[in-house]
Design an enzyme around this catalytic site. Structure first.
Site, PDB file in Angstrom:
ATOM      1  N   SER A 283       0.831  -1.206   0.000  1.00  0.00           N
ATOM      2  CA  SER A 283       0.000   0.000   0.000  1.00  0.00           C
ATOM      3  C   SER A 283       0.870   1.263   0.000  1.00  0.00           C
ATOM      4  O   SER A 283       1.674   1.460  -0.912  1.00  0.00           O
ATOM      5  CB  SER A 283      -0.948  -0.048   1.194  1.00  0.00           C
ATOM      6  OG  SER A 283      -1.991   0.876   1.046  1.00  0.00           O
TER       7      SER A 283
ATOM      8  N   ASP B 224      -9.781  -5.381  -4.314  1.00  0.00           N
ATOM      9  CA  ASP B 224      -9.172  -4.378  -3.445  1.00  0.00           C
ATOM     10  C   ASP B 224     -10.088  -3.162  -3.406  1.00  0.00           C
ATOM     11  O   ASP B 224     -10.236  -2.461  -4.405  1.00  0.00           O
ATOM     12  CB  ASP B 224      -7.785  -4.005  -3.977  1.00  0.00           C
ATOM     13  CG  ASP B 224      -6.979  -3.143  -3.020  1.00  0.00           C
ATOM     14  OD1 ASP B 224      -7.591  -2.328  -2.307  1.00  0.00           O
ATOM     15  OD2 ASP B 224      -5.747  -3.264  -3.014  1.00  0.00           O
TER      16      ASP B 224
ATOM     17  N   HIS C 188      -7.558  -5.816  -0.111  1.00  0.00           N
ATOM     18  CA  HIS C 188      -6.372  -4.980   0.062  1.00  0.00           C
ATOM     19  C   HIS C 188      -5.396  -5.599   1.056  1.00  0.00           C
ATOM     20  O   HIS C 188      -4.183  -5.598   0.826  1.00  0.00           O
ATOM     21  CB  HIS C 188      -6.805  -3.597   0.541  1.00  0.00           C
ATOM     22  CG  HIS C 188      -5.692  -2.589   0.593  1.00  0.00           C
ATOM     23  ND1 HIS C 188      -5.034  -2.148  -0.533  1.00  0.00           N
ATOM     24  CD2 HIS C 188      -5.118  -1.938   1.645  1.00  0.00           C
ATOM     25  CE1 HIS C 188      -4.100  -1.271  -0.185  1.00  0.00           C
ATOM     26  NE2 HIS C 188      -4.126  -1.137   1.126  1.00  0.00           N
TER      27      HIS C 188
END
Length: 280
Positions: A99, A231, A260
């Site tokens: 991320s 996601d 995610h």
């Protein structure tokens, strides 16, 4: 030392973990927002068991690092990561970012790691580059209103916001077929609340408005790009798909139905894939 602190040039104390044989190839992990190096515990234990040296740090304003009121941006994130790497003199390292940590990796490798000859490979997992926010040149991005909403939720009630995010879209627990893990939610909340509200607030701008197109184009080492097609935090079509196009030496893998936070929910699938890439 298996853990410790380094102090950056602007006086921020950065916490790091350094486990395993110091002559083994290092795997360096970069965590997502608003978490800490603890988010990598499963991967660190896995790679440690495979004989690697594993290193992770808490980003400034996150976890056990100083709650800095300045420098909460991608340039400082990358410089802090470089300070840890240089302090430990890591070479031939594999850098894995999740991320926001993927943005940190891209900026670090392009600006520091590759020019210094310290990087062997890169892995970007559910990562934010090249650019999350929608602009004229990035029509597939998310509207600014999405990130303004995150800022408002954080400022209004950070503790509840973090519970809701972890129990909902981050891990896909809001999907009817998924069973919520209270331990996973509580651990996410624990990590988030360890960090500073201001650093996390500023971090939203860092992960959403930093254009990293040039960073991705500059990376020449082998790079594995991983993301789930469910996601709900970083849409894969404007992230992993574009990353693979911009990188010079990319391998792309999209996981059907993965969220995610798939590093946690699907570690049994992701970890072997990471190991296979590292060993290749």
């Amino acid at each position: 030392m298996s853990s410790g602190f380094i102090t950056t040039k602007d006086g921020v104390d950065i916490f790091y973990k350094d486990w395993g044989r110091k002559d083994a190839q290092p795997i360096v992990f970069h965590h997502g927002w608003p978490l800490s190096s603890d988010d990598w515990d499963t991967q660190m234990l896995f790679f440690l068991g495979e004989g690697y040296r594993v290193v992770a740090h808490d980003r400034r304003g996150h976890g056990r690092s100083s709650q800095a009121d300045t420098g909460n941006d991608m340039d400082h994130y990358a410089a802090d990561a470089s300070a840890v790497v240089e302090h430990l003199d890591l070479k031939n390292a594999v850098h894995i970012g999740h991320s926001t940590g993927g943005g940190e990796v891209a900026r670090y490798v392009a600006k520091f790691g590759q020019p210094q000859g310290r990087v062997a490979k890169v892995v970007l997992v559910s990562s934010v580059p090249p650019l999350m926010v929608k602009t004229a040149s990035n029509p597939g991005g998310l509207p600014m209103s999405v990130f303004d909403g995150l800022r408002k939720a954080l400022a209004d009630n950070r503790a509840q916001f973090y519970l809701d995010l972890a129990a909902g879209p981050f891990y896909g627990f809001n999907r009817p077929a998924e069973k919520l893990s209270q331990g996973v939610v509580d651990n996410w909340w624990r990590q988030g609340m360890m960090g500073g509200a201001l650093a996390h607030y500023d971090g939203i701008k860092a992960f959403s408005e930093t254009d990293q197109t040039a960073d991705l184009k500059a990376i020449t080492v082998p790079t594995l790009v991983l993301q789930g097609d469910d996601d709900q935090i970083v849409p894969f079509a404007n992230a992993a798909i574009l990353q693979a196009k911009l990188l010079k030496n990319a391998t792309l893998k999209i996981y059907k139905g993965f969220p995610h936070g798939m590093l946690t929910t699907h570690a049994d699938v992701i970890n072997p894939d990471l190991l296979a890439f590292v060993k290749t």
